[in-house]
Design an enzyme around this catalytic site. Structure first.
Site, PDB file in Angstrom:
ATOM      1  N   ASP A 224       0.877  -1.163   0.000  1.00  0.00           N
ATOM      2  CA  ASP A 224       0.000   0.000   0.000  1.00  0.00           C
ATOM      3  C   ASP A 224       0.919   1.219   0.000  1.00  0.00           C
ATOM      4  O   ASP A 224       2.106   1.119   0.342  1.00  0.00           O
ATOM      5  CB  ASP A 224      -0.943  -0.004   1.212  1.00  0.00           C
TER       6      ASP A 224
HETATM    7  C1  BGC Z   1      -4.955   3.383   0.032  1.00  0.00           C
HETATM    8  C2  BGC Z   1      -5.059   2.406  -1.139  1.00  0.00           C
HETATM    9  C3  BGC Z   1      -4.823   3.130  -2.431  1.00  0.00           C
HETATM   10  C4  BGC Z   1      -3.476   3.828  -2.384  1.00  0.00           C
HETATM   11  C5  BGC Z   1      -3.153   4.612  -3.636  1.00  0.00           C
HETATM   12  C6  BGC Z   1      -3.655   4.162  -0.025  1.00  0.00           C
HETATM   13  O1  BGC Z   1      -3.631   5.144   0.971  1.00  0.00           O
HETATM   14  O2  BGC Z   1      -5.033   2.681   1.238  1.00  0.00           O
HETATM   15  O3  BGC Z   1      -6.313   1.779  -1.131  1.00  0.00           O
HETATM   16  O4  BGC Z   1      -4.882   2.234  -3.498  1.00  0.00           O
HETATM   17  O5  BGC Z   1      -3.465   4.740  -1.290  1.00  0.00           O
HETATM   18  O6  BGC Z   1      -3.967   5.717  -3.739  1.00  0.00           O
END
Ligand code: BGC
Length: 744
Positions: A224
């Site tokens: 993530d």
């Molecule tokens: C979120 C993800 C997301 C990623 C990119 C993260 O903070 O938890 O779900 O895909 O950011 O935006």
């Protein structure tokens, strides 16, 4: 390795760049070896394509959120949504969409519940697998997220989920397992949090042992955004790609780790190879973004998913001539999606009021705002006056944006006060009242008994205005069913005492008893149960047949049941199959009352009957046994229950199953937190372990002495009741330890 010849030709620097991403949304390209850079964008309900260096995203089509699409219980529909998103990715030259997001709804408070599918792992896994299949059929990648135990937003970057292995396997990992086995997502995205003291991004157990060795995952694991703790440890554990990219500090750590031998070049090469494999799996083709067509699909998906929760005296559907007062600002500013990384810069939003006006005799009054919980008494009174002039009031209620989003959790499950007040005023005056809800997660409804109809539209995407109008006026017969339980009050939820933890750790003390598994075990009343939803027609169930009445746990069971549309309108019914262990569970791991193990959605003309077939196998009956790290089916009698909801079981037949594998004789931990029975300081088994079957086998007592010890005596009973010398008790403890395979 799939591409050893390419890996071999890469320089060390290129390898390090490959595993640490490129910019915010890309993988690192190595053009001389034909390794392209692929772009990824959020996800999961539309494309949030942000060009490098920009913050605004391209205009795209906003589909309904996961909280609603799961209510369709429709694999084909989710696959269709996936295919469409896959084509949109192709049109926008996006290689991978960051979804689906499938964390289990442990608490109604989790700020991201709107993105997630369900409290049930079977439903979650099935719809996720369908979505992935759809997207990937278009040559585009997916990222199944957030793996794992990311069930809250509070301190999401750092909390430690303390969860027992059985709950992990049966509840929190099972959806990922299904999606991996059925659809092989190109990537999984690891979560920010820790699990039992270990960062998800560094957990070999999660990223390699379970994911790849047990489930056979062929893809790559990505972090993530910002979830990497120590990059070198992550690589060794199986975290292939760090995002966002260009993390120079972490590149340095990799070099150091390679130099001092804590990371091997083989481990790095394995991750590099998986990234090359990922890039090669993305197959571009020319495509065009057809906004109108896709917009129309968002409407159709919403129509197939919206849940009718109450319909007293068939007040719905509305007749075109009925005088309707539409109240609440959501009618003109519909809430169609949640906030955070899933937020879509929408193509065009259908306005509910316009759609209602186009179909009926409608007046409107604002009543309360859609963006907060402040209101004017005069506006409420004006709305009541407007309703008094009408035959039916339709209250467009819901949660304002500020109530729920990625990044924080809710603290309560109430609607804004003005909404509850208005509904009360209307029902107290005896005005027939229909409440339509636009919310991303469970709310309480203190007026539920008084309202005439309740329609749960959740966050239904940009076509929601039309979908809601078509349902209210009967152009579409609602066919969604709840993918989560609506409790009477927040305090009833099983995680209530342990959410969101103490700021550091969160004990998942309710273990496997999440959602309906808990409410049913405790025989608690709920507002609306899991799997519940009404239709404008009625269905009957008959002729449940099992193809055998006895079997081994390795056999398969075929089940058929007939469903008939007994009303006078076309409709779709979601047939649910639950399995219930009916045997005596004393002295063995407890099971939920029933668990969803299959479902099907059937379309039926009035009077029509269709036969629905299901096939169940070992996993449909199994629980996860921590002692043998395997799925076991206790010898028992099992009911195959066919329900219109988890609480409305229409038919039931039993099958006797004989286990082919059982738990070997061992000290069985007495609680789900089995380790608690050991003294944490000495790691010894304590005198509180039951001696029941476990100990009796190794005691050299006379049968009389054993009988005297009684079944439920703890080991201290040996000392207190058996006249054994203290040394003998110590010896028995040693023997018990050996038997448990404990070598400490
Ligand atoms: C979120 C993800 C997301 C990623 C990119 C993260 O903070 O938890 O779900 O895909 O950011 O935006």
């Amino acid at each position: 390795m799939n591409y050893p010849e390419i890996v071999e030709q890469l320089t060390l620097e290129e390898k390090i760049r490959l595993v640490t991403g490129y910019g915010s949304w890309h993988t690192y390209p190595v053009e001389r070896l034909g390794i392209e850079s692929i772009m990824m964008t959020d996800g999961p309900i539309g494309l949030r394509k942000v060009d490098e260096g920009e913050t605004a995203s391209h205009v795209s089509v906003c589909f309904p959120s996961g909280c609603l699409t799961a209510c369709s219980f429709d694999r084909d529909l989710l696959e269709k949504m996936g295919e469409t998103l896959g084509e949109e990715c192709q049109a926008y030259e996006v290689g991978m969409i960051l979804g689906p997001a499938i964390n289990i709804k442990r608490s109604p408070l989790c700020g991201r519940n709107f993105e997630y599918y369900s409290e049930d792992p079977y439903l979650t896994g099935e719809v996720a697998a369908a979505y992935i299949k759809g997207v990937q059929s278009k040559g585009v990648g997916t990222s199944l997220k957030h793996y794992a135990m990311n069930n809250q937003e509070y301190r999401r970057m750092s909390y430690d989920a303390i969860v027992d292995e059985r709950a992990m396997r049966e509840i929190y990992l099972a959806g990922y397992e299904t999606a991996v086995k059925k659809s092989q997502p190109t990537t999984l995205m690891c979560s920010y949090n820790l699990i039992n003291g270990e960062h998800a991004s560094e957990s070999k157990k999660l990223l390699t042992d379970i994911l790849r060795d047990e489930w056979g995952f062929q893809g790559a694991v990505i972090s993530d955004w910002g979830a990497v703790h120590y990059r070198d440890k992550g690589l060794a554990a199986g975290l292939d790609l760090e995002m966002p990219g260009n993390n120079w500090a972490n590149q340095g750590f990799i070099r150091t780790a390679l130099a001092d031998g804590t990371l091997t070049i083989k481990e790095l090469d394995t991750c590099v190879d998986r990234i090359i494999t990922l890039v090669k799996r993305i197959v571009k083709h020319p495509a065009k973004f057809d906004f109108e067509k896709d917009h129309d699909l968002t409407r159709r998906i919403a129509e197939e998913s919206i849940v009718l929760l109450k319909n007293k005296n068939n007040i719905l559907p509305l007749a075109p001539e009925t005088k309707v007062a539409v109240l609440g600002e959501f009618a003109v500013k519909p809430r169609i999606q949640g906030g955070g990384s899933a937020f879509i810069n929408c193509y065009g939003v259908d306005i509910t009021l316009d759609q209602l006006k186009g179909r009926g005799n409608v007046t409107y009054s604002k009543a309360f705002p859609s963006d907060g919980d402040t209101w004017e008494e005069a506006e409420l009174e004006a709305a009541v006056a407007c309703a008094k002039e009408a035959e039916v009031a339709v209250v467009m209620a819901g949660l304002p944006d500020v109530y729920e989003s990625e990044g924080f959790d809710r603290t309560h499950i109430h609607l804004p006060e003005a909404q509850n007040l208005l509904i009360r005023k209307l029902t107290d005056l005896g005005i027939p009242t229909v409440v339509v809800l636009q919310n991303g997660a469970v709310v309480d409804m203190p007026w539920a008994d008084a309202a005439d109809a309740i329609v749960e539209a959740y966050l239904a995407g940009e076509g929601s205005g039309t979908a809601i109008a078509r349902i209210l006026y009967g152009e579409v017969n609602p066919s969604g069913k709840l993918a989560e339980t609506f409790p009477l009050q927040l305090e009833d939820n099983p995680s209530y005492l342990n959410f969101p933890g103490d700021g550091y750790s969160v004990r998942y003390a309710e273990s496997i008893y999440v959602g309906y598994r808990y409410y049913q075990k405790k025989r608690m009343n709920v507002l609306f149960p899991f799997g519940y939803g009404l239709s404008y027609t009625t269905f009957s169930y008959s002729n449940l047949r099992l193809d055998r009445s006895e079997m081994l746990d390795t056999d398969e069971l075929n089940v058929t049941v007939d469903v008939t549309n007994t009303g006078n309108r076309f409709g779709k019914e979601i047939v649910q199959l639950y399995v219930s262990d009916k045997g005596d569970q004393t002295g063995r791991p407890q099971r939920p009352v029933r668990e969803l193990k299959e479902f099907a959605k059937v379309a039926l003309e009035p009077g029509e009957t269709k036969t629905v077939s299901f096939r169940l196998s070992k996993r449909s009956f199994a629980y996860y046994e921590e002692q043998v790290k395997d799925w076991l089916v206790p010898t028992s009698e099992y009911a195959i229950e066919i329900g219109a909801s988890s609480k409305d079981i229409r038919l039931s037949e039993t099958v006797k199953i004989t286990a082919t594998k059982t738990v070997p004789l061992k000290i069985r931990p007495d609680t789900v937190f089995g380790e608690l029975l050991r003294d944490p300081r000495t790691k010894q088994y304590t005198l509180d372990n039951l001696i029941k079957q476990e100990a009796s086998g190794i005691l050299s007592f006379s049968p009389e002495a054993i009988a005297a010890l009684m079944d439920h005596n703890p080991i201290r009973g040996l000392r207190n009741f058996s006249n054994q010398p203290p040394q003998r008790v110590d010896e028995i403890m040693v023997e018990l330890k050996k038997l448990a395979g404990d070598t400490d």
